[in-house]
Design an enzyme around this catalytic site. Structure first.
Site, mmCIF file in Angstrom:
data_model
loop_
_atom_site.group_PDB
_atom_site.id
_atom_site.type_symbol
_atom_site.label_atom_id
_atom_site.label_comp_id
_atom_site.label_asym_id
_atom_site.label_seq_id
_atom_site.Cartn_x
_atom_site.Cartn_y
_atom_site.Cartn_z
ATOM 1 N N ASP B 9 -24.195 -67.743 -65.398
ATOM 2 C CA ASP B 9 -25.464 -67.488 -66.069
ATOM 3 C C ASP B 9 -26.561 -67.395 -65.000
ATOM 4 O OD1 ASP B 9 -27.425 -67.461 -68.239
ATOM 5 O OD2 ASP B 9 -27.921 -69.481 -67.534
ATOM 6 N N TYR B 11 -30.535 -67.228 -65.605
ATOM 7 C CA TYR B 11 -31.804 -67.944 -65.818
ATOM 8 C C TYR B 11 -31.559 -69.403 -66.185
ATOM 9 C CZ TYR B 11 -33.310 -63.096 -66.014
ATOM 10 O OH TYR B 11 -33.521 -61.781 -65.723
ATOM 11 N N ARG B 40 -40.697 -70.034 -72.084
ATOM 12 C CA ARG B 40 -39.235 -70.078 -72.012
ATOM 13 C C ARG B 40 -38.617 -70.374 -73.384
ATOM 14 N NH1 ARG B 40 -34.333 -68.499 -70.140
ATOM 15 N NH2 ARG B 40 -32.874 -70.225 -69.893
ATOM 16 N N SER B 117 -25.612 -62.238 -67.881
ATOM 17 C CA SER B 117 -26.974 -62.675 -68.190
ATOM 18 C C SER B 117 -27.602 -61.875 -69.327
ATOM 19 C CB SER B 117 -27.836 -62.510 -66.934
ATOM 20 O OG SER B 117 -29.202 -62.670 -67.224
ATOM 21 N N ASN B 118 -28.552 -62.528 -69.991
ATOM 22 C CA ASN B 118 -29.393 -61.849 -70.986
ATOM 23 C C ASN B 118 -30.334 -60.825 -70.353
ATOM 24 O OD1 ASN B 118 -28.453 -63.118 -73.315
ATOM 25 N ND2 ASN B 118 -30.020 -64.728 -73.280
#
Lengths: 225, 225
Positions: B9, B11, B40, B117-118
């Protein structure tokens, strides 16, 4: 055009989830506020993550999981009796003071009222039975029938199917900004009870109407004609 | 059995999202901590709600929406220049200090490393290019290809498809407890970098391994054999 039905969210809209705080404080003196806030945050988070992951468990289960996390996160321990008592608070949540007068004010209108909630049928029967609000509603609709939590389209579809109306003939009333955004994305009309004067959630779907209290709903319906 | 690939991942795991706090503090003195934390929280919330509602928008868009909400919720106002500068912080996030040494320690192993990751491809290219970590990775996989955010199965499926391996031959490393739970529910092996010593998320799926820092990963892999 009048609505074919008005749908109310339960937790946080008609029923004050903050009312578990007193019980949490009795069980864990000094930690009631933190515990009840984290419990609620995790309850919602788990409802979303389980739906996304395709791992539905009912809201009673999710509410228990969220309580267990919150207790552990605060470094506390809970015995079975206390856990059962805290969970039982979700069956006797206090209605917001303006819920009953608002529902009375809508009773003379020729529009059916219903609840559309993440809660299980048993949780909803108990909570609305205990509050004396049950008779106002034509139905207590639980997303348990769809096995997906709000804001999944399948959750809102339950109301469309129940009333045999198109989505834009139905009004969803919620204090939860995410619920209003999800319902609007689905195509329902929405009224946001924005008690905290919060900004609109940036999710690409605006509420049809906004008030600061449940009492603002009958007035908004009147003005709409 | 060795893993077919190790997925990281981005972030919160390799890249410290807290590093936007300093820029937020410069832009809004006294509000940097509150703004970056709310920013966030909303970024993640919007990723989940948009996926649930079937209303995908890419992570750059969602990150901007989340910033706009956070600014408004704190009663602040942001001009276009400042907004652009704050968003650009996501392209130059600071890696956690133990990220580079851990990646170096894994370099001698015969296992490809990747990011899952997003973030959009552009965000990931920029962030990993700016950190000097890019060369460690065989691929930067963005959920943008699936148009669904973690923890949707389609997001994790991207790694299975990319490496042509079965899910349980892949290891996902994340500091985000919800990511680990989602990946485990999907069938990946998982290693949770539990920096805050938080409880395991109650989502019905346990991590395969748990450490307190990225440095614990090579050790865990050694012990596993």
């Amino acid at each position: 055009m009048p609505f074919a039905a008005i749908l109310f969210d339960a937790y946080g809209t008609l029923l004050d989830v903050g009312s578990v705080r007193a019980a949490a404080e009795r069980a864990f003196p000094g930690n009631g506020a933190a515990l009840s806030a984290l419990w609620r945050d995790k309850q919602l988070l788990y409802s979303w993550l389980r739906t996304l992951a395709g791992r539905y468990a009912d809201f009673w289960h999710v509410t228990g999981d969220a309580l267990d996390y919150a207790v552990a996160a605060l470094g506390l321990e809970v015995d079975d009796t206390t856990r059962t008592e805290l969970l039982a608070e979700y069956e006797r949540l206090t209605p917001f003071p303006d819920a009953a007068p608002m529902l009375e004010a809508l009773a003379s209108r020729d529009v059916p009222l219903a609840v559309l909630s993440n809660g299980t049928p048993r949780m909803l029967d108990a909570a609305f039975g205990n509050t004396g609000l049950r008779h106002h509603f034509a139905a207590l609709l639980s997303v348990d029938a769809a096995q997906q939590y709000k804001v999944a389209p399948a959750a809102y579809q339950l109301a469309v199917d129940h009333f045999g109306a198109s989505a834009d003939e139905l009004l969803l009333v919620s204090s939860n900004g995410w619920d209003v955004a999800g319902a609007a994305a689905f195509g329902l009309q929405t009224f946001w009870v924005n008690r905290q004067d919060a900004p609109v959630e940036r999710l690409g779907a605006e509420p049809t109407g906004i008030g600061r209290a449940l009492a603002d709903l009958p007035r908004w319906l009147d003005e709409r004609g």
